[in-house]
Scaffold this motif. Structure first.
Motif, mmCIF file in Angstrom:
data_model
loop_
_atom_site.group_PDB
_atom_site.id
_atom_site.type_symbol
_atom_site.label_atom_id
_atom_site.label_comp_id
_atom_site.label_asym_id
_atom_site.label_seq_id
_atom_site.Cartn_x
_atom_site.Cartn_y
_atom_site.Cartn_z
ATOM 1 N N ALA A 1 -3.567 0.413 -1.104
ATOM 2 C CA ALA A 1 -2.475 -0.532 -1.389
ATOM 3 C C ALA A 1 -1.388 0.150 -2.220
ATOM 4 C CB ALA A 1 -3.017 -1.763 -2.119
ATOM 5 N N GLY A 2 -1.803 0.992 -3.150
ATOM 6 C CA GLY A 2 -0.834 1.730 -3.964
ATOM 7 C C GLY A 2 -0.017 2.694 -3.125
ATOM 8 N N PHE A 3 -0.681 3.351 -2.180
ATOM 9 C CA PHE A 3 0.008 4.272 -1.274
ATOM 10 C C PHE A 3 1.046 3.526 -0.446
ATOM 11 C CE2 PHE A 3 -0.137 5.845 3.200
ATOM 12 C CZ PHE A 3 0.653 6.974 3.033
ATOM 13 N N VAL A 4 0.644 2.396 0.130
ATOM 14 C CA VAL A 4 1.568 1.614 0.968
ATOM 15 C C VAL A 4 2.766 1.147 0.146
ATOM 16 C CG1 VAL A 4 1.825 -0.537 2.284
ATOM 17 C CG2 VAL A 4 -0.197 0.914 2.631
ATOM 18 N N ALA A 5 2.501 0.686 -1.077
ATOM 19 C CA ALA A 5 3.594 0.228 -1.940
ATOM 20 C C ALA A 5 4.541 1.366 -2.296
ATOM 21 C CB ALA A 5 3.024 -0.395 -3.213
ATOM 22 N N ALA A 6 3.987 2.543 -2.544
ATOM 23 C CA ALA A 6 4.820 3.696 -2.910
ATOM 24 C C ALA A 6 5.704 4.114 -1.729
ATOM 25 C CB ALA A 6 3.935 4.857 -3.353
ATOM 26 N N VAL A 7 5.129 4.117 -0.522
ATOM 27 C CA VAL A 7 5.909 4.489 0.662
ATOM 28 C C VAL A 7 7.004 3.464 0.899
ATOM 29 C CG1 VAL A 7 5.831 4.772 3.174
ATOM 30 C CG2 VAL A 7 4.014 5.755 1.760
ATOM 31 N N ARG A 8 6.645 2.197 0.796
ATOM 32 C CA ARG A 8 7.608 1.110 1.015
ATOM 33 C C ARG A 8 8.801 1.262 0.056
ATOM 34 N NH1 ARG A 8 4.087 -3.597 0.688
ATOM 35 N NH2 ARG A 8 3.616 -3.310 2.900
#
Lengths: 137, 137
Positions: A125-132
């Motif tokens: 979830a942290g990865f997805v948020a960072a990419v977003r």
């Protein structure tokens, strides 16, 4: 040239990935595979299977591949990007952009077709948020 | 943007492939793998490793990927093109364009990283000649 009208994300891709957001041409989704930061670009063009189906928009696809690769490199450690449009299992045109590391568990082998465990849910979830955030999505 | 001056084909790629000819940006070479019509595009730009290293010329790379894919499809039976820029073993930027068939020995698995036997020499020479002719090289 294929149209956006009528396009929807292939059900298998929808099942296997988490939405990140929409660029001008592509929906960006993330695969959850422990140790492998992995994004997929899916042009929102109904019926597109091969890159050539995009016509002039193939240039935009390339721009988005480059932008997503840069975004990925800015949020994770990455020694080499792996980019691939395969589509042998899911025919809807989609392009993998994966951050590989010299010390990842499969290096230097390609990642496709290998069964992989999911990452920790909070980490993913942290990865997805960072990419977003990085892609402004 | 990387320059053509100083560029030469990576020795491993040179060893593993047969020259087909030069497009405006890329050298096209052919891999000899029985049952898998397989071309590789190598941008003649010194030091290019990632697609982003091409700058504005990434659009030309995309044009040549599409042109080579169309050429390949016109000389062999092909159900799906597989396109990939991996570069985990050979860092020099290169893009695989492979014609896959529903009945090929590895379908639907990706081809990269799998040991493959060479095709019959005359058959491979015929393939290279047909591609060269079709691409006007």
């Amino acid at each position: 040239m294929a149209a956006e009208t009528g396009w929807s994300l292939n059900p298998q891709l929808a099942k296997d990935t988490t939405p990140v957001g929409d660029l001008a041409l592509c929906r960006v989704v993330a695969m959850n595979a422990a140790g492998f930061p992995w994004l997929i670009l899916v042009p929102r063009r109904d019926g597109a299977v091969e890159i050539s189906d995009l016509g002039d928009e193939a240039h935009r696809l390339m721009d988005e591949i480059v932008a997503v690769g840069a975004g990925l490199k800015s949020v994770v450690r990455c020694d080499k990007l792996n980019v691939g449009a395969i589509g042998n299992v899911v025919p809807q045109l989609h392009v993998h952009v994966i951050a590989r590391r010299f010390d990842d568990p499969l290096w230097p082998k390609p990642i496709w077709g290998v069964p992989l465990a999911p990452a920790d849910a909070a980490e993913f979830a942290g990865f997805v948020a960072a990419v977003r955030s990085r892609l402004g999505l």
